[in-house]
Design a protein around this motif. Structure first.
Motif, PDB file in Angstrom:
ATOM      1  N   ARG A 100       1.190   5.015  -9.396  1.00  0.00           N
ATOM      2  CA  ARG A 100       0.465   4.280 -10.275  1.00  0.00           C
ATOM      3  C   ARG A 100      -0.221   5.071 -11.403  1.00  0.00           C
ATOM      4  NH1 ARG A 100       1.525   1.478  -6.363  1.00  0.00           N
ATOM      5  NH2 ARG A 100       1.606  -0.708  -6.439  1.00  0.00           N
ATOM      6  N   ALA A 101      -0.521   4.577 -12.542  1.00  0.00           N
ATOM      7  CA  ALA A 101      -1.089   5.105 -13.550  1.00  0.00           C
ATOM      8  C   ALA A 101      -2.026   3.931 -14.212  1.00  0.00           C
ATOM      9  CB  ALA A 101      -0.373   5.712 -14.850  1.00  0.00           C
ATOM     10  N   GLU A 102      -3.338   4.371 -14.732  1.00  0.00           N
ATOM     11  CA  GLU A 102      -4.045   3.714 -15.737  1.00  0.00           C
ATOM     12  C   GLU A 102      -3.922   3.914 -16.899  1.00  0.00           C
ATOM     13  OE1 GLU A 102      -6.102   1.155 -14.422  1.00  0.00           O
ATOM     14  OE2 GLU A 102      -5.444   1.142 -12.283  1.00  0.00           O
ATOM     15  N   LEU A 103      -3.653   3.063 -17.596  1.00  0.00           N
ATOM     16  CA  LEU A 103      -3.576   3.098 -19.231  1.00  0.00           C
ATOM     17  C   LEU A 103      -4.798   2.464 -19.866  1.00  0.00           C
ATOM     18  CD1 LEU A 103      -0.771   4.017 -18.119  1.00  0.00           C
ATOM     19  CD2 LEU A 103       0.165   2.889 -20.119  1.00  0.00           C
ATOM     20  N   ARG A 104      -5.393   2.962 -20.813  1.00  0.00           N
ATOM     21  CA  ARG A 104      -6.192   2.442 -21.643  1.00  0.00           C
ATOM     22  C   ARG A 104      -6.135   2.568 -23.161  1.00  0.00           C
ATOM     23  NH1 ARG A 104      -7.088   1.185 -17.048  1.00  0.00           N
ATOM     24  NH2 ARG A 104      -8.826   1.325 -15.754  1.00  0.00           N
ATOM     25  N   LEU A 105      -6.178   1.468 -23.962  1.00  0.00           N
ATOM     26  CA  LEU A 105      -6.350   1.972 -25.357  1.00  0.00           C
ATOM     27  C   LEU A 105      -7.881   1.379 -25.615  1.00  0.00           C
ATOM     28  CD1 LEU A 105      -5.508   2.323 -28.413  1.00  0.00           C
ATOM     29  CD2 LEU A 105      -4.724  -0.164 -28.421  1.00  0.00           C
ATOM     30  N   GLN A 168      -6.435  -2.489 -21.008  1.00  0.00           N
ATOM     31  CA  GLN A 168      -6.169  -1.814 -20.009  1.00  0.00           C
ATOM     32  C   GLN A 168      -4.793  -2.395 -19.050  1.00  0.00           C
ATOM     33  OE1 GLN A 168      -9.977  -2.355 -17.847  1.00  0.00           O
ATOM     34  NE2 GLN A 168      -8.809  -3.341 -16.251  1.00  0.00           N
ATOM     35  N   LEU A 169      -4.085  -1.354 -18.698  1.00  0.00           N
ATOM     36  CA  LEU A 169      -2.789  -1.707 -17.909  1.00  0.00           C
ATOM     37  C   LEU A 169      -2.670  -0.674 -16.737  1.00  0.00           C
ATOM     38  CD1 LEU A 169      -0.332  -1.590 -20.862  1.00  0.00           C
ATOM     39  CD2 LEU A 169      -0.954  -3.617 -19.837  1.00  0.00           C
ATOM     40  N   THR A 170      -2.176  -1.399 -15.494  1.00  0.00           N
ATOM     41  CA  THR A 170      -1.968  -0.467 -14.418  1.00  0.00           C
ATOM     42  C   THR A 170      -0.428  -0.631 -14.460  1.00  0.00           C
ATOM     43  OG1 THR A 170      -4.059  -0.850 -13.609  1.00  0.00           O
ATOM     44  CG2 THR A 170      -2.359  -0.186 -12.161  1.00  0.00           C
ATOM     45  N   VAL A 271      -6.694   6.897 -26.450  1.00  0.00           N
ATOM     46  CA  VAL A 271      -5.741   6.617 -25.347  1.00  0.00           C
ATOM     47  C   VAL A 271      -6.296   7.403 -24.120  1.00  0.00           C
ATOM     48  CG1 VAL A 271      -3.406   6.895 -24.909  1.00  0.00           C
ATOM     49  CG2 VAL A 271      -4.104   6.119 -27.019  1.00  0.00           C
ATOM     50  N   VAL A 272      -6.203   6.622 -22.869  1.00  0.00           N
ATOM     51  CA  VAL A 272      -6.500   7.322 -21.674  1.00  0.00           C
ATOM     52  C   VAL A 272      -5.370   6.940 -20.577  1.00  0.00           C
ATOM     53  CG1 VAL A 272      -8.283   7.336 -19.711  1.00  0.00           C
ATOM     54  CG2 VAL A 272      -8.797   7.114 -22.007  1.00  0.00           C
ATOM     55  N   VAL A 273      -5.079   7.988 -20.043  1.00  0.00           N
ATOM     56  CA  VAL A 273      -3.830   7.981 -19.142  1.00  0.00           C
ATOM     57  C   VAL A 273      -4.105   8.825 -17.854  1.00  0.00           C
ATOM     58  CG1 VAL A 273      -1.606   7.989 -18.740  1.00  0.00           C
ATOM     59  CG2 VAL A 273      -2.163   7.651 -20.948  1.00  0.00           C
ATOM     60  N   VAL A 274      -4.418   8.098 -16.576  1.00  0.00           N
ATOM     61  CA  VAL A 274      -4.748   8.780 -15.481  1.00  0.00           C
ATOM     62  C   VAL A 274      -3.686   8.172 -14.489  1.00  0.00           C
ATOM     63  CG1 VAL A 274      -6.653   9.097 -13.682  1.00  0.00           C
ATOM     64  CG2 VAL A 274      -7.173   8.688 -16.027  1.00  0.00           C
ATOM     65  N   GLY A 275      -3.242   9.028 -13.652  1.00  0.00           N
ATOM     66  CA  GLY A 275      -2.456   8.753 -12.600  1.00  0.00           C
ATOM     67  C   GLY A 275      -1.513   9.703 -12.246  1.00  0.00           C
ATOM     68  N   ASP A 276      -0.414   9.354 -11.455  1.00  0.00           N
ATOM     69  CA  ASP A 276       0.581   9.969 -10.722  1.00  0.00           C
ATOM     70  C   ASP A 276       1.713  10.201 -11.851  1.00  0.00           C
ATOM     71  OD1 ASP A 276       2.086  11.226  -8.948  1.00  0.00           O
ATOM     72  OD2 ASP A 276       2.399   9.785  -7.578  1.00  0.00           O
ATOM     73  N   TYR A 440     -19.714  12.946  -3.459  1.00  0.00           N
ATOM     74  CA  TYR A 440     -19.122  14.175  -3.240  1.00  0.00           C
ATOM     75  C   TYR A 440     -18.002  14.342  -2.164  1.00  0.00           C
ATOM     76  CZ  TYR A 440     -18.931  19.308  -2.689  1.00  0.00           C
ATOM     77  OH  TYR A 440     -18.513  20.574  -2.687  1.00  0.00           O
ATOM     78  N   GLU A 441     -18.480  13.697  -1.163  1.00  0.00           N
ATOM     79  CA  GLU A 441     -17.601  13.833  -0.001  1.00  0.00           C
ATOM     80  C   GLU A 441     -16.151  13.031  -0.320  1.00  0.00           C
ATOM     81  OE1 GLU A 441     -17.788  15.541   2.831  1.00  0.00           O
ATOM     82  OE2 GLU A 441     -19.730  16.326   2.138  1.00  0.00           O
ATOM     83  N   GLY A 442     -16.257  12.197  -1.130  1.00  0.00           N
ATOM     84  CA  GLY A 442     -15.043  11.278  -1.544  1.00  0.00           C
ATOM     85  C   GLY A 442     -14.258  11.738  -2.689  1.00  0.00           C
ATOM     86  N   ARG A 443     -14.864  13.137  -3.363  1.00  0.00           N
ATOM     87  CA  ARG A 443     -14.237  13.474  -4.519  1.00  0.00           C
ATOM     88  C   ARG A 443     -12.770  13.899  -4.777  1.00  0.00           C
ATOM     89  NH1 ARG A 443     -16.345  17.273  -1.463  1.00  0.00           N
ATOM     90  NH2 ARG A 443     -15.310  19.325  -1.300  1.00  0.00           N
ATOM     91  N   ASP A 444     -12.028  14.170  -3.339  1.00  0.00           N
ATOM     92  CA  ASP A 444     -10.507  14.224  -3.372  1.00  0.00           C
ATOM     93  C   ASP A 444      -9.827  12.896  -3.276  1.00  0.00           C
ATOM     94  OD1 ASP A 444     -10.783  17.055  -3.700  1.00  0.00           O
ATOM     95  OD2 ASP A 444     -11.094  17.375  -1.605  1.00  0.00           O
ATOM     96  N   SER A 445     -10.522  11.792  -3.215  1.00  0.00           N
ATOM     97  CA  SER A 445      -9.722  10.530  -3.141  1.00  0.00           C
ATOM     98  C   SER A 445     -10.356   9.610  -4.165  1.00  0.00           C
ATOM     99  CB  SER A 445     -10.153   9.825  -1.660  1.00  0.00           C
ATOM    100  OG  SER A 445     -11.442   9.814  -1.632  1.00  0.00           O
ATOM    101  N   ALA A 446     -10.971  10.192  -5.133  1.00  0.00           N
ATOM    102  CA  ALA A 446     -11.527   9.349  -6.222  1.00  0.00           C
ATOM    103  C   ALA A 446     -10.099   8.919  -6.874  1.00  0.00           C
ATOM    104  CB  ALA A 446     -11.952  10.284  -6.997  1.00  0.00           C
ATOM    105  N   GLN A 447     -10.389   7.327  -7.428  1.00  0.00           N
ATOM    106  CA  GLN A 447      -9.365   6.767  -7.698  1.00  0.00           C
ATOM    107  C   GLN A 447      -8.984   6.898  -9.278  1.00  0.00           C
ATOM    108  OE1 GLN A 447      -7.720   4.145  -5.506  1.00  0.00           O
ATOM    109  NE2 GLN A 447      -8.364   5.916  -4.638  1.00  0.00           N
ATOM    110  N   ASP A 448      -7.892   6.486  -9.689  1.00  0.00           N
ATOM    111  CA  ASP A 448      -7.382   6.620 -11.031  1.00  0.00           C
ATOM    112  C   ASP A 448      -8.304   5.786 -11.868  1.00  0.00           C
ATOM    113  OD1 ASP A 448      -5.183   7.931 -10.155  1.00  0.00           O
ATOM    114  OD2 ASP A 448      -3.952   6.099 -10.314  1.00  0.00           O
ATOM    115  N   ARG A 449      -8.744   4.826 -11.502  1.00  0.00           N
ATOM    116  CA  ARG A 449      -9.546   3.955 -12.331  1.00  0.00           C
ATOM    117  C   ARG A 449     -11.094   4.543 -12.407  1.00  0.00           C
ATOM    118  NH1 ARG A 449      -9.654  -1.760 -13.609  1.00  0.00           N
ATOM    119  NH2 ARG A 449      -7.614  -1.935 -12.223  1.00  0.00           N
TER     120      ARG A 449
END
Length: 979
Positions: A100-105, A168-170, A271-276, A440-449
């Motif tokens: 998935r990817a999070e898109l923002r304008l 925003q779009l997912t 424009v923001v794009v975060v994801g796979d 901090y412990e969850g840093r590697d599972s931080a979500q796209d959003r």
């Protein structure tokens, strides 16, 4: 308080994760003191010695012992840039949740940027961008994205505030066209809106219904009071994003075009794009799609939206016919300071710690029975960028409103005179560090959003975007350096450069204090006789010592489905307790928990039912064992654990979320609530007073009145399903009854199932279960619930309810139908049907007819005590259109029963459901494990195989499901209109 560094840290700890397979120069304190604002003059007050740190070129932040300010380096994993036309972008590769990817304008303009003739245009324009662009006429873009599994609905895809507008779009990333299409949608929104007048007319009713939902309630009127308190005399006065009904009714396409051309410009957009994704490919797309965008017309002048120092106290007293209780909020607003460096981050840390310490002080007063209020919390009046206004919010009643205002003012004054003690700062610092540790412990599972929201903030206000690791190191160091003197100085500086701003709201006709009364209380503060807070009592480091562990009598693996994150193990103990644990990587450093036993209030005498409705609230605010609630909070200040309880008609339940590092503290709480609960009379009184107002006047809240009417019609005369009991019934609530109920339902662990899902070492959970759960008291009794549920009423039951006084109404419908044979396909079909009917109602009632802002539909299977279909529908609208709205719902359901969904409706819903099934949540897995462990008619394999079952659902199955679950001639319908 400002958002980012600190707020992002705190908010992110609450994020539910999932996986797939302009600056203001403030005046000095001396200048502020030149006004006639009352100030503290007792020993210990700093008076004119408090100033605002910084130089003309440096930060202007009040009360920092360390005034150094250096930039905070951005996270190297985010790729940023600016196109030649001024558009800025943020791109980050991230695999959580994956596919998935999070898109923002982001548009750096909101309602404050409207001209006098454009009131409401920013928000109305947001609606219109879903109603047609050059490439996607009318609602075509919604249909296209739904085809990829993207969802649309009220509040899902866009928001407009005073200062900005965000879209925003997912979108899925495993479909080659979805991301490209989503990016084209953003580009169309920025530069190619059609803004046809016929579409404006069609959307007008939708925006009006949103206006009704936003403003025509006690909450809406209370927010208008906030606007008067903070915005009078500023450019924000009269610029509420929703606009007025008159402005909405007169909105024209030309008004929207003027605002659109002025502010939807590449040099005013991000424009923001975060994801796979492949970051370089996305940057190429951004350059290709947005590089040719240009501004339309002259660049408008941006209004000066800054705030100035306000050292004049002010107050608004807001009587309201629909406000059942009294709230008192006291803030000390200052102009928001520029972010971006370590000085602003340090100020955030100090503010968070000092306000947490203040809340803890007043919570201790509540628990001790000396507070004139029943609840206290941190709130905020920081509704716009230019103001920094943390506040203390108390819940009380009319007889104690004056005392409540005085108590909060006294506590502010007490800080100025006496500061903070080492012990209380230590408690707040321990809590603060626990939250940082969890993130901090969850840093590697931080979500796209999570990342997308941070980058939006950076674009809009230059908030820093360090890596989570760098942020942890930076903020941890700041927390460790936050001495009592540092907190005191920060507060004194705010006190010197502000004044109390007070909002009191309460029932119309209540004997509330006046604005002059509030100002008199502020003026008298310097003469108040106050004493410093006494030292806190010494407390142990832990709630209890671990009991001697016992060995389980059996252990077994329940399933092996790693693709569904399910490989749970079950332990069974001699006392009958079953413990199920499932290690998952979904959220690193976090654990979800639930426990359940059969029985609930169905096994209680009728005379104890009222006590069962409120016992969880009383017990969970009473403390445990020999510790009251504030003592529990102090002992657990360094642990990130939240726990709650419920007594349902057929089950008794515990719920919790915890940091993995704090698992033992969670186990201790579970053990103590069941083995050594505490029953506090002060807690009971607080719950009774808090609930009494709504019990006495259920018509004050439209949503509550609607829900109450539905339950009364479905379960007539059955208190176990009561939402708002009658005053005479509520009067029977007492502490003896609460204790009797709690010990009956939670005191015998023999048939309880405890489920833990998350990031932990299975050996640790096993050891903790042996010590804390295997040793719980038990008689060995295995209970079964008793059926206390009558069949649904025959025919169509229509109820008219008068509630609320605003110009709004709602239609609520409940269908209940029996299930002859439970079939896994029905569970999956319910999810598809929910998508189909939600889309149909949205398109017909909202988009085509403009009747409602947010139609809601959900269908599901429930099994307490016997399996049934339930379908719940709610549609808001104008009070004089409720019959028409109901008729529309009935017509669309009739059509779907007879003709089934269209091919597009079915394929889109099925794809959306498939996308949902790709995501897994710890809480979801807990629920599935509990259901399968308690009910014989629920199999874990049904959940594991739901994607295969989805393949068996066709349009005929959808039609059949609707025929069986929504009988034409049997349902409950409630109309709520203003009283």
């Amino acid at each position: 308080m400002r958002r980012p560094l600190l707020a992002a840290t705190l908010v992110s700890s609450l994020v539910v994760a999932s996986c797939t397979g302009g600056r203001n120069d403030a005046v000095t304190a001396t200048e502020a003191r030149a006004t006639d604002r009352p100030t503290a003059t007792s020993d210990g007050a700093t008076d004119d010695s408090v100033d605002i740190d910084g130089t003309e070129s440096g930060p202007r932040l009040p009360g920092l012992l360390d005034t150094s300010d250096v930039p905070i380096d951005p996270d190297p994993d985010v790729k940023t840039g600016t196109l030649d036309n001024g558009l800025r972008y943020y791109v980050r590769e991230n695999d959580n949740p994956g596919s998935r990817a999070e898109l923002r304008l982001v548009i750096d303009a909101g309602s404050v940027n409207e001209t006098a003739s454009q009131s409401g245009a920013a928000h109305f324009l947001e609606h219109m961008l879903f109603n047609g662009t050059t490439e996607f006429p009318a609602n075509e873009l919604v249909a296209v994205l739904r085809g990829f599994g993207a969802e649309f609905g009220a509040d899902i895809n866009a928001s407009t505030s005073y200062d900005e507008t965000i879209y925003q779009l997912t979108v899925p990333t495993d479909d080659g066209e979805a991301v490209e299409t989503g990016m084209r949608v953003l580009q169309q929104w920025l530069a190619h809106a059609t803004l046809d007048q016929s579409e404006v007319e069609a959307e007008r009713g939708v925006v009006l219904d949103e206006w009704r939902n936003t403003t025509q309630s006690s909450e809406g009127r209370q927010f208008e009071a906030f606007e008067r308190l903070y915005f009078d005399g500023t450019v924000y006065a009269g610029s509420s994003p929703i606009g007025s009904a008159e402005a909405i009714e007169s909105m024209q396409a030309d008004d929207l075009r003027a605002y659109y051309d002025a502010w939807y410009r590449p040099d005013n957009a991000g424009v923001v794009v975060v994801g796979d994704i492949d970051g370089d490919e996305i940057i190429d797309q951004i350059e290709r799609l947005f590089g040719d965008a240009t501004g339309r017309g002259a660049v408008p002048d941006r209004v000066d939206a800054s705030f100035t120092i306000d050292t004049q106290p002010d107050a608004v007293v807001q009587p309201d016919p629909d406000e059942p209780s009294v709230t008192v909020e006291v803030a000390l607003p200052i102009p928001a300071q520029p972010a971006g460096g370590t000085a602003a981050a340090r100020a955030d840390v100090l503010d968070t710690l000092l306000y947490d310490a203040l809340v803890r002080r007043l919570e201790d007063d509540i628990v001790s029975g000396v507070a004139p209020f029943d609840g206290i919390s941190l709130a905020s009046g920081s509704f716009v960028r230019g103001i920094d206004a943390p506040s203390l919010l108390a819940i009380t009643d009319a007889d104690r409103a004056t005392e409540s205002v005085q108590a909060i003012l006294d506590e502010y004054e007490r800080v100025v005179r006496f500061g903070f003690a080492d012990a209380e700062v230590g408690v707040s610092a321990a809590w603060f560090q626990s939250v940082l540790d969890t993130q901090y412990e969850g840093r590697d599972s931080a979500q796209d959003r999570f990342y997308a929201e941070r980058y939006v903030d950076n674009f809009l206000t230059d908030e820093p975007i360090p890596s989570i690791a760098d942020e942890y190191d930076l903020v941890t160091a700041m927390g460790e350096a936050a001495t009592p003197e540092a907190l005191r100085r920060r507060f004194e500086a705010r006190w010197a450069n502000s004044a109390p701003h007070v909002l009191v709201s309460g029932p119309e006709g209540a004997n509330l204090l006046t604005r002059d009364d509030v100002l008199d209380l502020v003026a008298s503060l310097p003469e108040r006789e106050l004493v410093a807070r006494g030292p806190q009592s010494e407390l142990p480091a832990a709630l209890m010592d671990a009991p001697e562990p016992v060995q389980e009598i059996s252990a077994q693996l329940l399933a092996e489905a790693p693709w569904a994150f399910l490989e749970p193990t079950e332990l069974v103990f001699e006392n009958g307790v079953r413990v199920i644990f499932d290690e998952t990587p979904i959220v690193e450093g976090a654990v979800s928990f639930q426990a359940r036993s059969p029985g609930g209030s169905s096994l209680l005498d009728d005379g104890d039912v009222i006590d069962s409705l409120f016992a969880p609230d009383v017990v969970m605010s009473s403390g445990v064992s020999g510790f009251n609630q504030t003592e529990v909070d102090r002992i657990l200040a360094g642990a990130d654990v939240q726990i709650a309880a419920a007594i349902q008609p057929y089950t008794d339940e515990l719920y919790a979320e915890a940091a993995s590092a704090d698992l033992e503290e969670l186990f201790q709480l579970i053990h103590l609530y069941m083995a050594q609960p505490r029953f506090d009379a002060v807690a009971l009184d607080a719950v009774r007073r808090t609930e009494q107002a709504l019990v006495d006047d259920p018509g004050s809240d439209q949503e509550a009145a609607s829900y109450d009417a539905v339950l009364d019609a479905r379960y007539p005369g059955e208190l176990r399903y009561s939402f708002l009991p009658e005053p005479d019934d509520f009067a029977t609530l007492d502490l003896n009854g609460v204790e009797r109920v709690w010990r009956d339902r939670f005191g015998d662990a023999g048939d309880w199932v405890f489920v833990f899902v998350g990031d932990f070492d299975p050996d640790d959970v096993t050891a903790l279960a042996r010590a804390y759960l295997g040793t719980l008291p038990s008689t060995g009794t295995k209970e079964e619930w008793i059926d206390v549920e009558d069949p649904p009423p025959a025919g169509v039951v229509h109820i008219d309810v008068a509630a609320g006084t605003g110009d709004r109404g709602s239609v609520t419908m409940l269908y209940t139908a029996p299930i002859d044979d439970v079939d896994p396909i029905d569970d999956v079909a319910a999810d598809v049907v929910t998508k189909i009917v939600s889309t149909r109602l949205d398109e017909v009632i909202r988009e085509e007819l403009g009747e409602s802002y947010s139609p809601f539909f959900v269908s599901y299977l429930t099994a307490d005590p016997d399996p049934v279909f339930e379908t719940y529908i709610q549609v808001t609208g104008a009070p004089d259109r409720l019959e028409a709205i109901s008729a529309l719902v009935v017509t669309e359901l009739d059509d779907l029963r007879v003709n089934g969904p269209t091919s597009d409706e079915f394929s889109n819903a099925k794809e959306q459901t498939r996308r949902d099934y790709e995501l897994f949540y710890n809480g979801q897995l807990v629920e599935e494990l509990l259901q399968a462990s308690i009910r014989t008619d629920v199999a874990l394999d049904d959940f594991i195989d739901r994607d295969l079952t989805l393949d068996k659902v066709d349009a005929a199955a959808v039609r059949d499901f609707l025929v069986r679950s929504t009988p034409v001639d049997q349902y409950i319908e409630v109309f709520v209109a203003p009283r």
